[in-house]
Scaffold this active site. Sequence first.
Site, short mmCIF file in Angstrom:
data_model
loop_
_atom_site.label_atom_id
_atom_site.label_comp_id
_atom_site.label_asym_id
_atom_site.label_seq_id
_atom_site.Cartn_x
_atom_site.Cartn_y
_atom_site.Cartn_z
N GLU A 111 48.61 6.48 61.01
CA GLU A 111 49.06 7.18 59.82
C GLU A 111 50.20 8.17 60.05
O GLU A 111 51.03 8.37 59.17
CB GLU A 111 47.87 7.93 59.19
CG GLU A 111 46.78 7.04 58.64
CD GLU A 111 47.25 6.19 57.47
OE1 GLU A 111 47.88 6.74 56.56
OE2 GLU A 111 47.02 4.97 57.49
N SER A 495 -15.81 9.22 33.47
CA SER A 495 -16.83 9.85 34.31
C SER A 495 -16.26 10.46 35.58
O SER A 495 -16.98 11.18 36.29
CB SER A 495 -17.90 8.82 34.68
OG SER A 495 -18.64 8.47 33.52
#
Length: 827
Positions: A111, A495
Amino acid sequence: MAEQACAGPPQSLGNTGLGDTFEAMKKAIIYTFMSLFLLAVSAAGAGLFIFYKYGADLPDYRQLATYRPPITTRVYAGDGRLLAEYAIEKRIFVPVSAFPKTVIDAFLAAEDKNFYEHIGVDFSSVFRAIYTNLNNWRKNRRLVGASTITQQVAKNFLLSNELSYERKIKEAILALRIERAFSKDQILELYLNEIYLGFASYGVPAAALNYFDKSLDELTLGEAAFLAALPKAPNNYHPINKPEAARERRDWVLDRMVAAGFITKADARATMMESITVRQRDETEIVHADYFAEEVRRWLYDRYGEDGLYQGGMLVRTTLDPRLQEIADRILREGLIAYDRRHGWRGPIARIDVAEGDWMSRLATLPTPPGLAPWQLGVVLGLSEKEAGIGFVDGSVGIIPFEELEWARPWRNGQTLGPEVATASDVLSPGDVVPVEAIPEAGEGAFALRQVPDIEGALVAIDPHTGRVLAISGGFSFDESEFNRATQALRQPGSAFKPFVYLTALESGYTPADIILDGPLAIDLGAGLGKWKPENYSQKFYGPSTLRMGLEKSRNLMTVRLSQQIGLENIKEHAVRFGLYDNPPLIPAMALGANETTLLKITTGYAMLVNGGKRITPEFIERIQDRDGRTIYRRDDRPCPDCTNVKWVGQERPVPPDTRETIVDPRSAYQLVSLLEGVVLRGTGRRVREVGKPLGGKTGTTNESMDTWFIGFSPDLALGVFVGFDQPKSLGKRETGSSAAAPIFRDFMAAALDGQAAVPFRVPPGIVFARIDAKTGSAAGPATENVILEAFKEGESPRSGATALWTDEDTPYLVEPSIPSGTGGLY
């Protein structure tokens, strides 16, 4: 004299010629200098104009000094493996000082090889790019750029991606300013952590992980060069879709590295021989727990907001136990499939005409139903009496043997079954598209008929001492439905609520051996509401019975009569204290679990029973660190000054204080634990006894069997299971918590506790044991046949001299109920 006079003119002529030449040169120099000066002034003026025009309203580059990029939030299981990631841009921020030299060299070579020499704009590269682009323009080739890394930082952080000369000018101006304000390393750090490199990767560290499943220091030279090849156009060099282009671009970076003197030609040649191999993260490094992860995501979103979750870069350590989570998902699926198979075959997913040929392409067009994995779709090609031939989208074929079809009796309304299966054609027809699963044990090409269950369920496992949620499975398949039935579904516990009625009684002075009448009962609900007449599941009455018997056998009438004696307000207070409800209405049916709660809440309530009555809160998250490593949340917030900065020199291990609130008498809690252990040993939870370890728990079934539960615990693990339809309807005749939920509880506990020693339930101080007659609750004598050890608080004792209240438990107190059926039936 004459001769001298005559000699003058030629000499004068010669001097004049030299002078003219000198004058001409002087003028030329002056003209050139003035031209250059004017050109310089013009250039300077143009530059000043450009700077004035394009530099006046540029973004403030100084904001880069405080720039904090969005970072991925990562969620980890309790063993450190990755559970989930949340991000808008997947990024890991790493200081430039931690980047390996090879990685930096690769990006500089590709780059901006003059990065450490130029002032933000590399003018030599600009002129070279101009010359190159003139040639490329004439030859219709792609133009090249000359942006430095500093210019790319200016563009990525402060400008747009607009393709225009104005943006390039602004980019250059910003680059010059950035270079004056920041060091080269600071600029490079911003670039390497910001640049997009494809594969949903922002920054080099994230790309290293997503492409190669490696940290930066693990990258090879070839991998570093490949990543450096990506900034300009990541999609053009996709290593899977465009492998040749990717390799050519990587090799170009290697050549640039050689030219820059970063590596040798020999290193480059050797690396060019390597292929580019993408490595996905190893499955052993990832934990799959979709329902758990979604609970964590919602919690983080509510607490830290969208930005904190998706950009904050938090490290979240959860309470998840991956081993238990795998067991939870597997056992819940198996349990739901087992129920579904008991209630028959609902038919194929689709039908296609196989007689027309080209069935493979038509099979390929069918969408895969959510929740089907790991099964696959097959189409029935033909039938014999005892097997079905099937075909798959890839053209392969197989068979479904009759043994894998026998279960598939036709489903009928009310969860009933049609006639038994005699031949393969009783189940399938040519053209039926059905889910199947390979069964290698039956031979190659053999498959079993499968069906995505219509029933749903949930499972949650909790550490009862801390409240840490160790595993949670909110349904058959997260792909099919993200709705978490463990945390979001409000259902009647039936229950499964009864233990809190009995706990209230124990706290009110009752003992497990006290007697309550199991007989007809009618409760006036008030003006115009009539009377409520509950009944037992068996529709029988059993006469006077001990509290233990009432809970172990889940007797409705005993429970309701007990609730009337101790008071609904008292029961409500205990239910709220244990976190089951916030403010439930006071109705008589509360005693039978008519109010709604969630599986997580009631399982946490049971956990507080087995831990001795200590308050806990269910927690999914152990600790959270922010992007800088600071702890911003900690589940265990107990003070422990001796736990940090300790150098081990043989001293005793520091013990943090127990700051949990005691919300019920530990002795009452233990008495109830003992009763629930009896449910497993002798009562409605007998299926669970097969585990062979000390376990306690309670079944729950609501009216018409619409909700079924089993909630229970070992001494160190609380577990809740729910099974029911999302749109409530009956699970079918004889389906209860004992048949639908208890087997899932049993199988989970068997796998979770496998290989562990049998730990008895812990007995708190102040408990004494006495031998009693299990039927009468009185002190056992020499002739007592059914003797158990009952837990009493100090000062309590069994009654003496009592006689049996009935002779045979299976003989009802009243064979025929004297009161019509009402809204009872909870079991």
